[in-house]
Write a protein that holds these residues in place. Sequence first.
Motif, PDB file in Angstrom:
ATOM      1  N   MET A 115       0.847  -1.172   0.000  1.00  0.00           N
ATOM      2  CA  MET A 115       0.000   0.000   0.000  1.00  0.00           C
ATOM      3  C   MET A 115       0.892   1.235   0.000  1.00  0.00           C
ATOM      4  O   MET A 115       1.767   1.383   0.834  1.00  0.00           O
ATOM      5  CB  MET A 115      -0.903  -0.026   1.230  1.00  0.00           C
ATOM      6  N   GLU A 116       0.634   2.091  -0.938  1.00  0.00           N
ATOM      7  CA  GLU A 116       1.393   3.336  -1.070  1.00  0.00           C
ATOM      8  C   GLU A 116       0.726   4.416  -0.225  1.00  0.00           C
ATOM      9  O   GLU A 116      -0.452   4.719  -0.393  1.00  0.00           O
ATOM     10  CB  GLU A 116       1.416   3.759  -2.537  1.00  0.00           C
ATOM     11  N   PHE A 117       1.467   4.989   0.713  1.00  0.00           N
ATOM     12  CA  PHE A 117       0.930   6.054   1.542  1.00  0.00           C
ATOM     13  C   PHE A 117       1.296   7.392   0.923  1.00  0.00           C
ATOM     14  O   PHE A 117       2.403   7.881   1.058  1.00  0.00           O
ATOM     15  CB  PHE A 117       1.482   5.972   2.962  1.00  0.00           C
ATOM     16  N   ASN A 118       0.337   7.984   0.220  1.00  0.00           N
ATOM     17  CA  ASN A 118       0.506   9.333  -0.293  1.00  0.00           C
ATOM     18  C   ASN A 118      -0.398  10.258   0.538  1.00  0.00           C
ATOM     19  O   ASN A 118      -1.023   9.824   1.498  1.00  0.00           O
ATOM     20  CB  ASN A 118       0.188   9.385  -1.790  1.00  0.00           C
ATOM     21  N   LEU A 119      -0.464  11.494   0.192  1.00  0.00           N
ATOM     22  CA  LEU A 119      -1.207  12.461   0.998  1.00  0.00           C
ATOM     23  C   LEU A 119      -2.694  12.121   1.150  1.00  0.00           C
ATOM     24  O   LEU A 119      -3.204  12.123   2.274  1.00  0.00           O
ATOM     25  CB  LEU A 119      -1.026  13.875   0.439  1.00  0.00           C
ATOM     26  N   PRO A 120      -3.411  11.794   0.068  1.00  0.00           N
ATOM     27  CA  PRO A 120      -4.841  11.482   0.261  1.00  0.00           C
ATOM     28  C   PRO A 120      -5.085  10.243   1.126  1.00  0.00           C
ATOM     29  O   PRO A 120      -5.996  10.236   1.956  1.00  0.00           O
ATOM     30  CB  PRO A 120      -5.361  11.268  -1.162  1.00  0.00           C
ATOM     31  N   VAL A 121      -4.285   9.207   0.954  1.00  0.00           N
ATOM     32  CA  VAL A 121      -4.469   7.990   1.749  1.00  0.00           C
ATOM     33  C   VAL A 121      -4.143   8.262   3.210  1.00  0.00           C
ATOM     34  O   VAL A 121      -4.873   7.832   4.115  1.00  0.00           O
ATOM     35  CB  VAL A 121      -3.582   6.848   1.192  1.00  0.00           C
ATOM     36  N   ALA A 131      -6.923  10.417   4.750  1.00  0.00           N
ATOM     37  CA  ALA A 131      -8.127   9.611   4.959  1.00  0.00           C
ATOM     38  C   ALA A 131      -7.976   8.691   6.159  1.00  0.00           C
ATOM     39  O   ALA A 131      -8.912   8.525   6.953  1.00  0.00           O
ATOM     40  CB  ALA A 131      -8.439   8.806   3.703  1.00  0.00           C
ATOM     41  N   ALA A 132      -6.795   8.093   6.328  1.00  0.00           N
ATOM     42  CA  ALA A 132      -6.562   7.216   7.479  1.00  0.00           C
ATOM     43  C   ALA A 132      -6.633   8.001   8.782  1.00  0.00           C
ATOM     44  O   ALA A 132      -7.238   7.543   9.759  1.00  0.00           O
ATOM     45  CB  ALA A 132      -5.214   6.521   7.336  1.00  0.00           C
ATOM     46  N   LEU A 133      -6.020   9.168   8.815  1.00  0.00           N
ATOM     47  CA  LEU A 133      -6.052   9.999  10.020  1.00  0.00           C
ATOM     48  C   LEU A 133      -7.483  10.422  10.348  1.00  0.00           C
ATOM     49  O   LEU A 133      -7.922  10.326  11.500  1.00  0.00           O
ATOM     50  CB  LEU A 133      -5.164  11.230   9.853  1.00  0.00           C
ATOM     51  N   ALA A 170     -10.227   8.920   9.453  1.00  0.00           N
ATOM     52  CA  ALA A 170     -11.003   7.739   9.834  1.00  0.00           C
ATOM     53  C   ALA A 170     -10.762   7.382  11.292  1.00  0.00           C
ATOM     54  O   ALA A 170     -11.712   7.069  12.031  1.00  0.00           O
ATOM     55  CB  ALA A 170     -10.641   6.565   8.929  1.00  0.00           C
ATOM     56  N   ILE A 171      -9.512   7.421  11.727  1.00  0.00           N
ATOM     57  CA  ILE A 171      -9.197   7.105  13.122  1.00  0.00           C
ATOM     58  C   ILE A 171      -9.858   8.117  14.064  1.00  0.00           C
ATOM     59  O   ILE A 171     -10.459   7.740  15.076  1.00  0.00           O
ATOM     60  CB  ILE A 171      -7.675   7.066  13.332  1.00  0.00           C
ATOM     61  N   VAL A 172      -9.763   9.394  13.732  1.00  0.00           N
ATOM     62  CA  VAL A 172     -10.382  10.425  14.575  1.00  0.00           C
ATOM     63  C   VAL A 172     -11.900  10.296  14.539  1.00  0.00           C
ATOM     64  O   VAL A 172     -12.564  10.441  15.573  1.00  0.00           O
ATOM     65  CB  VAL A 172      -9.924  11.834  14.134  1.00  0.00           C
ATOM     66  N   GLY A 173     -12.453   9.973  13.385  1.00  0.00           N
ATOM     67  CA  GLY A 173     -13.903   9.801  13.270  1.00  0.00           C
ATOM     68  C   GLY A 173     -14.419   8.637  14.096  1.00  0.00           C
ATOM     69  O   GLY A 173     -15.452   8.750  14.774  1.00  0.00           O
ATOM     70  N   VAL A 174     -13.708   7.522  14.053  1.00  0.00           N
ATOM     71  CA  VAL A 174     -14.108   6.360  14.850  1.00  0.00           C
ATOM     72  C   VAL A 174     -13.997   6.679  16.341  1.00  0.00           C
ATOM     73  O   VAL A 174     -14.884   6.333  17.133  1.00  0.00           O
ATOM     74  CB  VAL A 174     -13.254   5.128  14.482  1.00  0.00           C
ATOM     75  N   GLY A 175     -12.933   7.360  16.739  1.00  0.00           N
ATOM     76  CA  GLY A 175     -12.782   7.744  18.144  1.00  0.00           C
ATOM     77  C   GLY A 175     -13.874   8.690  18.606  1.00  0.00           C
ATOM     78  O   GLY A 175     -14.423   8.542  19.701  1.00  0.00           O
ATOM     79  N   THR A 176     -14.214   9.639  17.766  1.00  0.00           N
ATOM     80  CA  THR A 176     -15.282  10.586  18.103  1.00  0.00           C
ATOM     81  C   THR A 176     -16.627   9.876  18.208  1.00  0.00           C
ATOM     82  O   THR A 176     -17.384  10.102  19.160  1.00  0.00           O
ATOM     83  CB  THR A 176     -15.353  11.707  17.051  1.00  0.00           C
TER      84      THR A 176
END
Length: 63
Positions: free
Chosen positions: A1-7, A10-12, A14-20
Amino acid sequence: MEFNLPVTAAALLAIVGVGTAALIGMGFMATNTVLMMVTPSMLAFGLVALFLGIKHGEYRATR
């Protein structure tokens, strides 16, 4: 998996959204407190940790 800016963004988010969502769903803290204080703090800490992780990875890759 290539981690570029959009990915990475989105991951950051998603993590904050799930925590919230989890904090709101558990209901032991007022929703207003979660949205006004906790979520921005999670985002700020996530950005600082991401920046430090990127810089540490760059340092390790050059050694």
